[in-house]
Design a protein around this motif. Structure first.
Motif, PDB file in Angstrom:
ATOM      1  N   ASP A 165       0.808  -1.223   0.000  1.00  0.00           N
ATOM      2  CA  ASP A 165       0.000   0.000   0.000  1.00  0.00           C
ATOM      3  C   ASP A 165       0.842   1.275   0.000  1.00  0.00           C
ATOM      4  N   PRO A 166       1.708   1.465  -1.002  1.00  0.00           N
ATOM      5  CA  PRO A 166       2.552   2.663  -1.025  1.00  0.00           C
ATOM      6  C   PRO A 166       1.744   3.928  -1.302  1.00  0.00           C
ATOM      7  N   LYS A 167       2.042   4.973  -0.559  1.00  0.00           N
ATOM      8  CA  LYS A 167       1.455   6.309  -0.795  1.00  0.00           C
ATOM      9  C   LYS A 167       2.606   7.299  -0.899  1.00  0.00           C
ATOM     10  N   VAL A 168       2.648   8.052  -1.997  1.00  0.00           N
ATOM     11  CA  VAL A 168       3.787   8.924  -2.304  1.00  0.00           C
ATOM     12  C   VAL A 168       3.357  10.380  -2.259  1.00  0.00           C
ATOM     13  N   ILE A 169       4.234  11.229  -1.753  1.00  0.00           N
ATOM     14  CA  ILE A 169       4.031  12.678  -1.780  1.00  0.00           C
ATOM     15  C   ILE A 169       5.349  13.340  -2.178  1.00  0.00           C
TER      16      ILE A 169
END
Length: 485
Positions: A165-169
């Protein structure tokens, strides 16, 4: 799949079994036209369009062969379902699990083709052997079509079962892309300059937060408090281990320097105390034109998600919500209230003071928004009924006990542990202008006190639409407004 305006509740579809009820489908919450949906994924905003991707099984109404479904909206309330964005590869890298997407404004990835910045999705490949690794997909046409990166995975599995579940900013101060990844019952942080090559920087959570289950679907973003000071917020969903059983979402507030997150509190905090707000994350890309942090969650619970009676379609999203920081008793906390698009869409039906014992007829075939001015020390109870033997919901608020209770034990379908009383401690102190807001749409109820400082989201499956609300008990007359959405 053909493009379909999912003005949910209007779409005419065959009924698969006698127990199905058309009124269960919400009108202002996204649901797929058919089949299974869970976590929201890859939410990104570009050129006036909100993109919502989601975990989707195009061949069945239970979890299984997971792809990324896709829907778009220009107002967050009317959604158009699009063709599948990312198809699974069962005999290759695997199913397409959860993740995020970003607008690569400066083309740091080198993926741009033409004048439009590329959209880059980060997601988990889950193989038949249950090996989880992180991969990329790219869109160069504004999110209409996607190509998987030929050198996937970009982060191979290091020998950990739950690694997803990668979340990138984009972290402005350090000039890096930052990824937060769920790893067992913790999260890991990575950084990259080009979205393709990633370096591990730190872990968080070993001694913080709730640990009743696996951590999933993290999100990381900055918010400013009322004084203009910036804090970092970390959302982490957990299954099981929620405050009312099953899955739920916790949050942390603290500092982040581009490599490590440091919380400023030790207590466990829940974004929503209801049973049916899970895996929620926020939109990327919006901040360039509108300084809001908008959130949406999956409106179900893993305790019964595969069994709820909407077997033509299973899964709905919450109403889109704006996240904000507020201070209560000296501590910063995170609120989640309906986005302003909801306020702009509502049309007043009736406004009046309610006396104890008053009954209000609820408009049929409508999404409803009810607002009660409750003051600083309310003791009240509401009953929502669906006619004789149709089912009922009870909602009670007690400032003295510091609790909000939602009872769905007589709400209709109550199998699989669904019939229960949901309890929420008030997450903040009430005051003279305190307001109770209740959104009812199809088979969903979302309750907010004081702009989402306390929130409860729950499903219910009455055999007929809710038709009446009764103020069963109150200290005094309660100012009341009823809107349609």
């Amino acid at each position: 799949m053909m493009d379909l305006e999912v003005e949910t509740g209007v779409v005419e579809l065959p009924q698969p079994e006698s127990g199905f009820r058309p009124h269960w489908r919400p009108k202002r919450h996204f649901t797929p036209a058919k089949n299974w949906m869970n976590d929201p994924n890859g939410m990104v905003y570009l050129e006036g369009v909100y993109h919502l991707f989601f975990q989707y099984n195009p061949g069945d109404s239970v979890w299984g062969d997971i792809h990324w479904g896709h829907a778009t909206s220009t107002d967050l309330l009317h959604w158009q379902e699009q063709p599948v964005a990312l198809a699974s590869e069962p005999d290759g890298l695997g199913y397409i699990f959860s993740g995020g997407a970003v607008v690569d404004w400066e083309n740091s990835s080198g993926f741009q083709s033409g004048d439009q910045p590329p959209l880059v999705a980060t997601f988990t490949h889950h193989s038949k052997e249950e090996v989880q690794a992180q991969s990329l997909a790219v869109s160069t046409d504004g999110g209409l079509s996607w190509d998987k990166y030929p050198h996937n995975p970009v982060i191979p599995n290091p020998g950990i079962k739950d690694f997803r579940d990668p979340k990138v900013i984009w972290h402005r101060d350090s000039g890096h892309w930052v990824m937060v990844l769920a790893v067992g019952d913790q999260v890991h942080f990575y950084r990259s300059r080009d979205l393709k090559d990633w370096v591990f920087t730190s872990g968080f959570g070993r001694t913080s937060g709730a640990h009743g289950g696996v951590w999933e679907c993290p999100d990381l973003f900055p918010l400013r408090d009322a004084d203009g000071e910036e804090r970092w917020c970390l959302l982490v969903s957990i299954n099981p281990g929620g405050p009312n059983g099953g899955s739920a979402t916790q949050y942390f507030i603290g500092g982040f320097d581009g490599e490590a997150f440091v919380p400023e509190h030790e207590d466990i905090r829940w974004l929503d105390y209801g049973t049916d707000n899970y895996a929620g994350v926020t939109w990327d890309g919006l901040q360039r034109v509108d300084d809001r942090r908008l959130f949406i969650g999956w409106m179900s619970n893993w305790q019964y998600a595969n069994k709820v009676p909407t077997s033509l379609w299973r899964g709905a999203m919450t109403i889109p919500r704006e996240l904000s920081l507020y201070r209560d008793k000296g501590a910063l906390r995170l609120a989640n209230a309906p986005a302003r698009e909801v306020d702009e869409a509502r049309r007043r039906v009736v406004s009046m003071p309610l006396q104890p014992g008053n009954s209000i007829a609820l408009p049929g075939n409508s999404a409803l928004d009810l607002v009660l001015k409750i003051g600083g020390a309310p003791e009240l109870e509401l009953e929502f009924s669906a006619g004789e033997n149709g089912g009922r919901l009870l909602l009670a608020l007690s400032a003295e006990r510091g609790a909000l209770l939602l009872d769905r034990r007589e709400s209709g379908w109550v199998e699989e542990g669904f019939g229960r009383e949901i309890s929420a401690p008030l997450a903040h102190a009430l005051h003279g202008e305190s307001e109770l807001r209740i959104l009812i749409d199809g088979s969903s109820v979302e309750v907010f006190i004081d702009d989402g400082r306390t929130a409860v989201t729950a499903l219910f499956f009455s055999s007929a639409p809710l038709s009446h609300m009764v103020l069963c008990r109150a200290d005094a007359a309660v100012p009341f407004v009823l809107y349609r959405l």
